[in-house]
Design an enzyme around this catalytic site. Structure first.
Site, PDB file in Angstrom:
ATOM      1  NE  ARG A 169     -30.974  27.769  10.282  1.00  9.36           N
ATOM      2  CZ  ARG A 169     -32.034  27.266  10.926  1.00  9.36           C
ATOM      3  NH1 ARG A 169     -33.169  27.104  10.322  1.00  9.36           N
ATOM      4  NH2 ARG A 169     -31.932  26.958  12.185  1.00  9.36           N
ATOM      5  NE  ARG A 183     -29.999  25.350  17.193  1.00  4.80           N
ATOM      6  CZ  ARG A 183     -30.987  25.452  18.089  1.00  4.80           C
ATOM      7  NH1 ARG A 183     -30.746  25.246  19.366  1.00  4.80           N
ATOM      8  NH2 ARG A 183     -32.195  25.754  17.697  1.00  4.80           N
ATOM      9  NE  ARG A 235     -34.765  21.854  18.714  1.00  6.46           N
ATOM     10  CZ  ARG A 235     -34.991  22.830  17.832  1.00  6.46           C
ATOM     11  NH1 ARG A 235     -36.207  23.340  17.698  1.00  6.46           N
ATOM     12  NH2 ARG A 235     -34.021  23.292  17.092  1.00  6.46           N
ATOM     13  NE  ARG A 242     -36.361  25.466  21.598  1.00  6.10           N
ATOM     14  CZ  ARG A 242     -36.103  25.934  20.382  1.00  6.10           C
ATOM     15  NH1 ARG A 242     -36.911  26.790  19.810  1.00  6.10           N
ATOM     16  NH2 ARG A 242     -35.015  25.552  19.744  1.00  6.10           N
ATOM     17  CE  LYS A 263     -36.162  31.133  13.124  1.00  6.10           C
ATOM     18  NZ  LYS A 263     -35.225  31.237  14.268  1.00  6.10           N
TER      19      LYS A 263
HETATM   20  P1  AMP Z   1     -34.464  25.005  13.616  1.00  9.44           P
HETATM   21  O1  AMP Z   1     -35.557  24.202  14.225  1.00  9.44           O
HETATM   22  O2  AMP Z   1     -34.953  25.956  12.560  1.00  9.44           O
HETATM   23  O3  AMP Z   1     -33.586  25.674  14.634  1.00  9.44           O
HETATM   24  O4  AMP Z   1     -33.533  23.958  12.824  1.00  9.44           O
HETATM   25  C1  AMP Z   1     -32.902  22.908  13.503  1.00  9.44           C
HETATM   26  C2  AMP Z   1     -31.696  22.431  12.722  1.00  9.44           C
HETATM   27  O5  AMP Z   1     -32.106  21.962  11.428  1.00  9.44           O
HETATM   28  C3  AMP Z   1     -30.661  23.502  12.412  1.00  9.44           C
HETATM   29  O6  AMP Z   1     -29.747  23.699  13.490  1.00  9.44           O
HETATM   30  C4  AMP Z   1     -29.976  22.898  11.194  1.00  9.44           C
HETATM   31  O7  AMP Z   1     -29.126  21.835  11.552  1.00  9.44           O
HETATM   32  C5  AMP Z   1     -31.148  22.303  10.441  1.00  9.44           C
HETATM   33  N1  AMP Z   1     -31.792  23.268   9.527  1.00  9.44           N
HETATM   34  C6  AMP Z   1     -33.061  23.751   9.606  1.00  9.44           C
HETATM   35  N2  AMP Z   1     -33.324  24.588   8.597  1.00  9.44           N
HETATM   36  C7  AMP Z   1     -32.190  24.656   7.855  1.00  9.44           C
HETATM   37  C8  AMP Z   1     -31.816  25.373   6.682  1.00  9.44           C
HETATM   38  N3  AMP Z   1     -32.666  26.213   6.073  1.00  9.44           N
HETATM   39  N4  AMP Z   1     -30.563  25.182   6.207  1.00  9.44           N
HETATM   40  C9  AMP Z   1     -29.686  24.346   6.803  1.00  9.44           C
HETATM   41  N5  AMP Z   1     -29.964  23.653   7.927  1.00  9.44           N
HETATM   42  C10 AMP Z   1     -31.207  23.795   8.450  1.00  9.44           C
END
Ligand code: AMP
Length: 218
Positions: A91, A171, A160, A128, A16
């Protein structure tokens, strides 16, 4: 042109971030990643950042209220008048409903689902590496990952915390439980297109651009 709001859905590691960066450039609209916004808050040590740091590290979702507020604030900024590429938001159903409330029922123009298997994303996430400063993405065998220095900005390249095996599992479970049902939400609104995310990134970009252009020209 009308405000172009595109949602990109897909498991963590589906690509993404990579695709959204390219699409944002192609359509001159901001790339709005709630994950990036939350990580920036953690890094800056803001009150929000202090509240969410542990949740991010564990790979769980932060509260709908908090992300909905962040996104509403982001949409109020001038560059979002042209539109936005939403990466990692919505989400949950509550977030999708909040997005409709912010933008109106016809706000989202299209939802692109990047389809990839659990096996492939697990491999991708484990390999990654990211730059802590500019967010550039590498894999563990890239020279930047080996040296730990970003070739884009000189920042530090790291894994990360939520790309460790336990957090990857949480996740992906959260994705299946909370986010996958949104595919039906957008399909019911005839806004969903699915693209094979397992291909080479350039091929994925080409497929996405083709579907977006076809859908927007209707
Ligand atoms: P990502 O980089 O999109 O994988 O987001 C990293 C982390 O941020 C996720 O594992 C969640 O802890 C938090 N996060 C990001 N976007 C959201 C969202 N829309 N709702 C809830 N938590 C989020």
């Amino acid at each position: 042109m009308a405000r172009l709001i595109l949602v990109v859905l897909g498991k963590q590691g589906a690509g993404k971030g990579t695709q959204c960066k390219r699409l944002a450039e192609r359509y001159s609209i901001p790339h709005v990643s709630t994950g990036d916004m939350l990580r920036a808050a953690v890094k800056a040590g803001t009150p929000v950042g202090r509240d969410v740091a542990a949740v991010l590290e564990a790979g769980e979702l932060v509260s709908d209220d908090l992300v909905n507020r962040l996104v509403a604030e982001r949409f109020a900024q001038p560059d979002a008048a042209a539109g936005a590429l939403l990466d990692g938001f919505p989400r949950t159903f509550a977030q999708a409903a909040a997005l409709e409330a912010i933008l109106g029922a016809d706000g989202v123009k299209l939802c692109v689902n990047l389809e990839v298997s659990v096996e492939l994303v697990t491999r991708r996430l484990s390999a990654r590496r990211v730059c802590v400063d500019c967010g550039a993405i590498y894999t563990d065998t890239d020279p930047e990952a080996v040296s730990g220095v970003c070739s884009n900005c000189g920042g530090q390249v790291v894994q990360r915390a939520d790309d460790q095996p336990g957090a990857i599992r949480s996740r992906l479970e959260a994705y299946e439980r909370d986010t996958a049902p949104l595919l039906d939400f957008y399909a019911e609104r005839d806004l969903l297109v699915t693209v094979d995310g397992s291909l080479d990134p350039d091929e994925v970009t080409a497929s996405i651009l083709a579907v977006i252009d076809e859908r927007l020209s209707r």
